[in-house]
Design an enzyme around this catalytic site. Structure first.
Site, PDB file in Angstrom:
ATOM      1  N   HIS A   8       0.827  -1.206   0.000  1.00 21.02           N
ATOM      2  CA  HIS A   8       0.000   0.000   0.000  1.00 21.02           C
ATOM      3  C   HIS A   8       0.867   1.264   0.000  1.00 21.02           C
ATOM      4  O   HIS A   8       0.548   2.251  -0.659  1.00 21.02           O
ATOM      5  CB  HIS A   8      -0.915   0.003   1.228  1.00 21.02           C
ATOM      6  CG  HIS A   8      -1.868  -1.151   1.268  1.00 21.02           C
ATOM      7  ND1 HIS A   8      -1.761  -2.150   2.200  1.00 21.02           N
ATOM      8  CD2 HIS A   8      -2.931  -1.461   0.496  1.00 21.02           C
ATOM      9  CE1 HIS A   8      -2.729  -3.045   2.004  1.00 21.02           C
ATOM     10  NE2 HIS A   8      -3.453  -2.641   0.978  1.00 21.02           N
ATOM     11  N   LYS A 120      -1.454  -7.360  -7.870  1.00 21.69           N
ATOM     12  CA  LYS A 120      -1.844  -8.626  -7.235  1.00 21.69           C
ATOM     13  C   LYS A 120      -3.334  -8.899  -7.414  1.00 21.69           C
ATOM     14  O   LYS A 120      -3.743 -10.030  -7.663  1.00 21.69           O
ATOM     15  CB  LYS A 120      -1.490  -8.618  -5.749  1.00 21.69           C
ATOM     16  CG  LYS A 120      -1.832  -9.925  -5.041  1.00 21.69           C
ATOM     17  CD  LYS A 120      -1.448  -9.904  -3.576  1.00 21.69           C
ATOM     18  CE  LYS A 120      -2.383  -9.039  -2.771  1.00 21.69           C
ATOM     19  NZ  LYS A 120      -3.740  -9.645  -2.633  1.00 21.69           N
ATOM     20  N   ASP A 121      -4.141  -7.840  -7.293  1.00 21.18           N
ATOM     21  CA  ASP A 121      -5.583  -7.982  -7.491  1.00 21.18           C
ATOM     22  C   ASP A 121      -5.915  -7.737  -8.961  1.00 21.18           C
ATOM     23  O   ASP A 121      -6.630  -6.796  -9.321  1.00 21.18           O
ATOM     24  CB  ASP A 121      -6.319  -7.006  -6.577  1.00 21.18           C
ATOM     25  CG  ASP A 121      -6.063  -7.302  -5.109  1.00 21.18           C
ATOM     26  OD1 ASP A 121      -6.406  -8.408  -4.660  1.00 21.18           O
ATOM     27  OD2 ASP A 121      -5.496  -6.436  -4.423  1.00 21.18           O
ATOM     28  N   VAL A 147       4.091  -5.833  -4.804  1.00 24.04           N
ATOM     29  CA  VAL A 147       5.208  -5.754  -3.867  1.00 24.04           C
ATOM     30  C   VAL A 147       5.287  -7.074  -3.119  1.00 24.04           C
ATOM     31  O   VAL A 147       4.275  -7.591  -2.639  1.00 24.04           O
ATOM     32  CB  VAL A 147       5.036  -4.575  -2.892  1.00 24.04           C
ATOM     33  CG1 VAL A 147       6.164  -4.545  -1.872  1.00 24.04           C
ATOM     34  CG2 VAL A 147       4.980  -3.263  -3.664  1.00 24.04           C
TER      35      VAL A 147
END
Length: 264
Positions: A8, A120-121, A147
């Site tokens: 994030h 990732k999503d 990450v």
């Protein structure tokens, strides 16, 4: 959805590099959880998250109360189309309906010019991009690389559910993706072969939900041999924890343009 980590923070840093003000929304969205999923136990530590945001230079932390997002009598949802059906959509009915609805609402509430999502999503990014285009949101959508922990595991708030042994088993996911990616870079273009290479590394998962190589734009099974950018996507359980990850395999020299799209 909170429980922020370095993934994030990377999104915050990307935003600060090109924006006058950076807003972080923190909201555990109830409409994207199924009846047997982890809404009640999802990690929450708002004071820690707020401190992390302040240290990272965030301008505004937007953390609405659920009653502000879904007031009494709420009944209007955004229903995504074909992009929401495969992969995670096949195992989490209604999930992307909840995602599309809350992101639509956050776009309207915050009014951002640019938004940043992690790779990732992958499917979530595809659904949101389609929604922004179809509903004429004047927003630029930027996807940032996943990450990872030093051993390759994709950073995720759900990683904290894993005990020591499970944590070691979870690394199989990234190991599988990297093995296929290595063969791809060495010249392998057969879709079935690339998937089979990855599958060999996934025996430490307690349950493999899917391992698929899909076109980055349509999310349909990649055509064989691979000539267009594709995403090798995996979802599976280590113990009771569901983890997802992916790598992009692009036959082109540059990263696929679809990973950065403007909806106008």
């Amino acid at each position: 959805m909170g429980d922020l980590h370095d993934g994030h923070v990377a999104l915050v840093e990307a935003s600060r590099a090109q924006s006058d003000a950076t807003v972080v929304s923190i909201f555990v969205n109830p409409t994207q959880f199924g009846p047997n999923e982890d809404l009640s136990t999802y990690p929450r530590d708002f004071l820690r998250d707020e401190r992390l945001c302040r240290d990272a230079g965030v301008s505004i932390v937007f953390a609405p109360d659920p009653r502000e997002v879904y007031p009494e009598g709420f009944e209007t949802f955004v229903e995504p189309g074909e992009l929401a059906k495969p992969l995670c959509g096949a195992f989490r009915p209604g999930h992307f309906r909840g995602v599309a609805t809350v992101v639509c609402k956050l776009f309207n509430m915050v009014q951002p010019d640019v938004v940043f999502f992690g790779q990732k999503d992958f499917q979530q990014r595809a659904v949101v991009r389609r929604m922004a285009t179809d509903l004429n949101f004047p927003v630029e959508i930027v996807t940032m690389p996943t990450v990872r922990e030093p051993d390759g595991l994709a950073m995720s708030s759900r990683n904290r559910y894993l005990n020591g042994e499970q944590r070691q088993h979870a690394v199989a996911i990234s190991r599988a993706l990297f093995a296929a990616e290595g063969e791809f870079r060495a010249g392998e273009r057969d879709v079935d072969t690339l998937v089979a290479i990855a599958r060999r590394h996934l025996d430490q998962l307690d349950l493999l939900q899917y391992l698929e190589l899909v076109d980055v734009d349509t999310l349909k099974h990649a055509a064989n041999p691979l000539r267009r950018p594709a995403a090798l996507c995996v979802a599976g359980y280590v113990g009771g924890t569901r983890l997802i990850d992916n790598v992009i395999l692009s036959p082109e020299a540059d990263a696929p343009a679809s990973l950065k799209a403007v909806a106008e």
